[in-house]
Design a protein around this motif. Structure first.
Motif, PDB file in Angstrom:
ATOM      1  N   CYS A 149      57.879  40.476   8.432  1.00 21.56           N
ATOM      2  CA  CYS A 149      57.354  39.780   9.597  1.00 21.56           C
ATOM      3  C   CYS A 149      57.874  38.343   9.571  1.00 21.56           C
ATOM      4  O   CYS A 149      57.952  37.729   8.510  1.00 21.56           O
ATOM      5  N   VAL A 150      58.190  37.836  10.756  1.00 19.23           N
ATOM      6  CA  VAL A 150      58.708  36.476  10.898  1.00 19.23           C
ATOM      7  C   VAL A 150      57.831  35.754  11.916  1.00 19.23           C
ATOM      8  O   VAL A 150      57.673  36.232  13.052  1.00 19.23           O
ATOM      9  N   PHE A 151      57.253  34.617  11.495  1.00 18.86           N
ATOM     10  CA  PHE A 151      56.369  33.834  12.351  1.00 18.86           C
ATOM     11  C   PHE A 151      57.028  32.483  12.649  1.00 18.86           C
ATOM     12  O   PHE A 151      57.672  31.893  11.771  1.00 18.86           O
ATOM     13  N   LYS A 152      56.816  32.013  13.873  1.00 16.24           N
ATOM     14  CA  LYS A 152      57.315  30.709  14.291  1.00 16.24           C
ATOM     15  C   LYS A 152      56.123  29.809  14.603  1.00 16.24           C
ATOM     16  O   LYS A 152      55.268  30.154  15.424  1.00 16.24           O
ATOM     17  N   ILE A 153      56.049  28.650  13.941  1.00 16.83           N
ATOM     18  CA  ILE A 153      54.985  27.663  14.150  1.00 16.83           C
ATOM     19  C   ILE A 153      55.620  26.354  14.598  1.00 16.83           C
ATOM     20  O   ILE A 153      56.652  25.940  14.055  1.00 16.83           O
ATOM     21  N   ASN A 154      55.011  25.727  15.570  1.00 15.27           N
ATOM     22  CA  ASN A 154      55.583  24.485  16.097  1.00 15.27           C
ATOM     23  C   ASN A 154      55.576  23.367  15.063  1.00 15.27           C
ATOM     24  O   ASN A 154      56.576  22.671  14.870  1.00 15.27           O
ATOM     25  N   THR A 155      54.460  23.180  14.392  1.00 15.98           N
ATOM     26  CA  THR A 155      54.379  22.123  13.380  1.00 15.98           C
ATOM     27  C   THR A 155      53.438  22.560  12.271  1.00 15.98           C
ATOM     28  O   THR A 155      52.444  23.270  12.504  1.00 15.98           O
ATOM     29  N   LEU A 156      53.739  22.140  11.054  1.00 17.06           N
ATOM     30  CA  LEU A 156      52.901  22.404   9.887  1.00 17.06           C
ATOM     31  C   LEU A 156      52.571  21.084   9.183  1.00 17.06           C
ATOM     32  O   LEU A 156      52.575  20.985   7.958  1.00 17.06           O
ATOM     33  N   ALA A 157      52.253  20.061   9.989  1.00 17.95           N
ATOM     34  CA  ALA A 157      51.948  18.759   9.414  1.00 17.95           C
ATOM     35  C   ALA A 157      50.586  18.730   8.723  1.00 17.95           C
ATOM     36  O   ALA A 157      50.363  17.913   7.813  1.00 17.95           O
TER      37      ALA A 157
ATOM     38  N   VAL B 220      58.242  31.179   9.010  1.00 20.49           N
ATOM     39  CA  VAL B 220      57.622  31.852   7.866  1.00 20.49           C
ATOM     40  C   VAL B 220      58.133  33.288   7.846  1.00 20.49           C
ATOM     41  O   VAL B 220      57.907  34.049   8.793  1.00 20.49           O
ATOM     42  N   VAL B 221      58.840  33.657   6.790  1.00 18.68           N
ATOM     43  CA  VAL B 221      59.385  35.007   6.608  1.00 18.68           C
ATOM     44  C   VAL B 221      58.666  35.645   5.429  1.00 18.68           C
ATOM     45  O   VAL B 221      58.658  35.094   4.322  1.00 18.68           O
ATOM     46  N   ILE B 222      58.040  36.818   5.662  1.00 21.93           N
ATOM     47  CA  ILE B 222      57.281  37.491   4.601  1.00 21.93           C
ATOM     48  C   ILE B 222      57.778  38.931   4.490  1.00 21.93           C
ATOM     49  O   ILE B 222      58.218  39.548   5.466  1.00 21.93           O
ATOM     50  N   GLU B 223      57.662  39.486   3.262  1.00 13.66           N
ATOM     51  CA  GLU B 223      58.024  40.873   2.963  1.00 13.66           C
ATOM     52  C   GLU B 223      56.966  41.461   2.046  1.00 13.66           C
ATOM     53  O   GLU B 223      56.462  40.776   1.155  1.00 13.66           O
ATOM     54  N   GLY B 224      56.633  42.728   2.255  1.00 10.39           N
ATOM     55  CA  GLY B 224      55.641  43.375   1.400  1.00 10.39           C
ATOM     56  C   GLY B 224      55.238  44.725   1.955  1.00 10.39           C
ATOM     57  O   GLY B 224      55.832  45.247   2.911  1.00 10.39           O
ATOM     58  N   GLY B 225      54.187  45.288   1.341  1.00  5.61           N
ATOM     59  CA  GLY B 225      53.674  46.577   1.779  1.00  5.61           C
ATOM     60  C   GLY B 225      52.885  46.487   3.071  1.00  5.61           C
ATOM     61  O   GLY B 225      52.580  45.401   3.580  1.00  5.61           O
ATOM     62  N   ALA B 226      52.534  47.657   3.594  1.00  2.59           N
ATOM     63  CA  ALA B 226      51.843  47.708   4.885  1.00  2.59           C
ATOM     64  C   ALA B 226      50.477  47.034   4.819  1.00  2.59           C
ATOM     65  O   ALA B 226      50.094  46.283   5.729  1.00  2.59           O
ATOM     66  N   TYR B 227      49.698  47.284   3.764  1.00  5.67           N
ATOM     67  CA  TYR B 227      48.357  46.696   3.653  1.00  5.67           C
ATOM     68  C   TYR B 227      48.435  45.172   3.590  1.00  5.67           C
ATOM     69  O   TYR B 227      47.699  44.461   4.298  1.00  5.67           O
ATOM     70  N   ALA B 228      49.332  44.640   2.731  1.00  6.50           N
ATOM     71  CA  ALA B 228      49.446  43.189   2.592  1.00  6.50           C
ATOM     72  C   ALA B 228      49.966  42.544   3.874  1.00  6.50           C
ATOM     73  O   ALA B 228      49.511  41.457   4.266  1.00  6.50           O
TER      74      ALA B 228
END
Length: 507
Positions: free
Chosen positions: A362-370, A400-408
């Motif tokens: 899953c790949v998430f895009k966030i405008n700011t993480l201040a 934010v790029v994440i990899e893992g199993g279906a539950y996580a």
């Protein structure tokens, strides 16, 4: 009666000539004398002149030994370069036919072969020998002794200086490329959308064609299919059977749930069986009988006269027994409880089992993480769920790029899309101020004047979700990228540089 055939000439009753013993003996004596005379005539005379042998009455036939001797003389003459006339080789008169005499005669008549150059028979051998290689002989003749070859002065010094110059040039090129990326010169390029061209030849065809391309595919002589050095053989290679991806995600069938009455019934039956076994052991003397279980309700009935005589003491005894039973129950529960290490091991095993069923990204895009709280939630939950990936901080957007199993993955999606309030922001605490002292200004929750930044337009969107074959990252981490070029380079190491262009295209 028919006439009888006449007898052969000189035989029979009417024959006038009969052989006698005396005539046969005379013929043998004459032949023996002629043979002795021929032998003596062959020997040389005492005065050095050869005696003329007497001429026999009739020429004797040529023997096989004499014919072989004449043929050998002809071959020897041919080797010397002489021409031998076959008609001139007159066979000698027939000699004695005794074995000893004939052998002595052959030894005395064997001609002596003169010494001749070795080149002539070698040439004949070269022509006749099928294993003779003239090229090898020429190389052997032309090979000379090895000579000492000394290196010139400064040869290796020049090579070392060239290598150092090449290393300095490569270092300068790397520095220029890094400066170009930091300056954002390639920021507006369309490299993320470009598709790499296909290779000149596929890896599975490299062993069939001699070149690194398919230009000679139409020439059957150059294609290694039926040749001895071909990788294609008559043997069949059976690849190992792999489990289908859908088989790894099969839901395990759980046992049927029982109602409350069914569970109570099973519990009564199990406890009754255990009680019968315990009573049987007590009867056999294998176990001691348990003490009476005294409660507040049966205290007077169990204790009897002792309860009437001293009720206070009996009540204190009953209360101590009740407390002892409660402590035993709590102790048994604590013993069955898993330790911290066992809990972590069980959690890790479950997470590994979840990942073996199938990997997702899953790949998430966030405008700011201040806001520091948001960064802590993203990082801490990713580590707790045993996810791999990366968080990229950039002034324009954060990825934010994440990899893992279906539950996580499902747990993390709920965190990013529902649980976190992305419009929230607050000034940092004293401990956070010390930690954020080295952060760039765009990554701080307050501006230069000390006012809290407005995050009312901040949001998080899911730009990509899908199943993957293997992990692209080895662990979970984060990186601050000042320019888009650095962000593409970080993603390019995992061959995911196209995600940055995808994130910029989605507003």
């Amino acid at each position: 009666m028919p006439e009888k055939r006449p007898f052969p000439e000189g035989q029979g009753p009417n024959g006038d000539a009969k052989r006698t013993k005396g005539s046969d003996a005379m013929a043998a004596a004459r032949a023996k004398a002629a043979e002795i005379a021929a032998r003596f005539a062959k020997k040389p005379a005492s005065n050095g002149a050869s005696a003329t042998p007497p001429q026999p009455a009739a020429a004797a036939p040529v023997s096989d030994a004499q014919a072989k001797l004449a043929a050998m003389k002809a071959r020897m003459a041919a080797l010397k370069g002489e021409k031998v006339d076959a008609k001139s080789a007159t066979p000698e008169p027939t000699g004695p036919r005794f074995a000893t005499t004939l052998g002595n005669r052959r030894l005395s008549e064997t001609p002596k072969v003169e010494a001749k150059p070795k080149s002539a028979p070698k040439q004949d051998e070269e022509l006749e020998n099928p294993y003779f290689d003239p090229k090898a002989a020429a190389l052997t003749k032309s090979r000379g002794p090895r000579v000492l070859v000394f290196n010139e002065h400064g040869k290796y010094l020049d090579q070392a200086s060239k290598l150092r110059a090449q290393a300095r040039l490569e270092k300068i090129q790397r520095m220029l490329a890094l400066q170009a990326r930091r300056a954002g010169l390639d920021e507006n390029t369309e490299r993320g959308f470009l598709v790499q061209p296909p290779p000149d030849i596929e890896w599975w065809d490299e062993g069939i064609v001699p070149d690194k391309n398919y230009d000679c595919i139409d020439d059957p002589d150059k294609v290694k299919i039926d040749s001895d050095d071909s990788i294609i053989t008559i043997y069949v290679q059976h690849p190992p059977l792999l489990k289908a991806p859908q088989d790894q995600r099969l839901v395990q069938v759980k046992p049927m749930y029982l109602t409350t009455k069914e569970q109570a019934k099973l519990r009564r039956m199990r406890r009754a069986a255990d009680l019968k076994e315990h009573q049987a052991k007590i009867r056999l003397g294998l176990e001691p009988p348990p003490p009476p279980k005294v409660k507040r309700g049966n205290m007077m009935r169990v204790m009897g006269e002792q309860a009437i005589a001293d009720p206070t003491a009996v009540e204190m005894l009953v209360e101590s027994q009740i407390q002892q039973r409660h402590d035993d129950h709590v102790t048994a529960n604590e013993e069955r409880k898993l330790t911290k290490e066992e809990e972590h091991a069980k959690l890790a095993a479950n997470q590994e089992k979840d990942a073996r069923k199938g990997l997702y990204m899953c790949v998430f895009k966030i405008n700011t993480l201040a806001f520091g709280k948001h960064r802590f939630q993203i990082d801490n939950n990713g580590k707790q769920l045993a996810l791999t990936g990366v968080t990229l901080f950039n002034p324009e957007l954060n990825l934010v790029v994440i990899e893992g199993g279906a539950y996580a993955i499902n747990k993390y999606k709920k965190l990013m899309l529902h649980r976190i309030n992305w419009q929230e922001n607050a000034p940092p605490t004293e401990s956070q101020v010390e930690k954020q002292a080295s952060d760039p200004k765009w990554l701080r929750p307050v501006d230069e004047e000390g006012n809290t930044k407005d995050h009312s337009g901040n949001k998080c969107i899911l730009i990509f979700e899908g199943e993957i074959k293997q992990r692209s990252f080895r662990k979970w981490g984060s990186r601050v990228c000042e320019t888009a070029g650095e962000a593409r380079e970080t993603l390019g190491r995992a061959k995911l540089d196209s995600l940055w262009a995808l994130a910029k295209s989605m507003e």
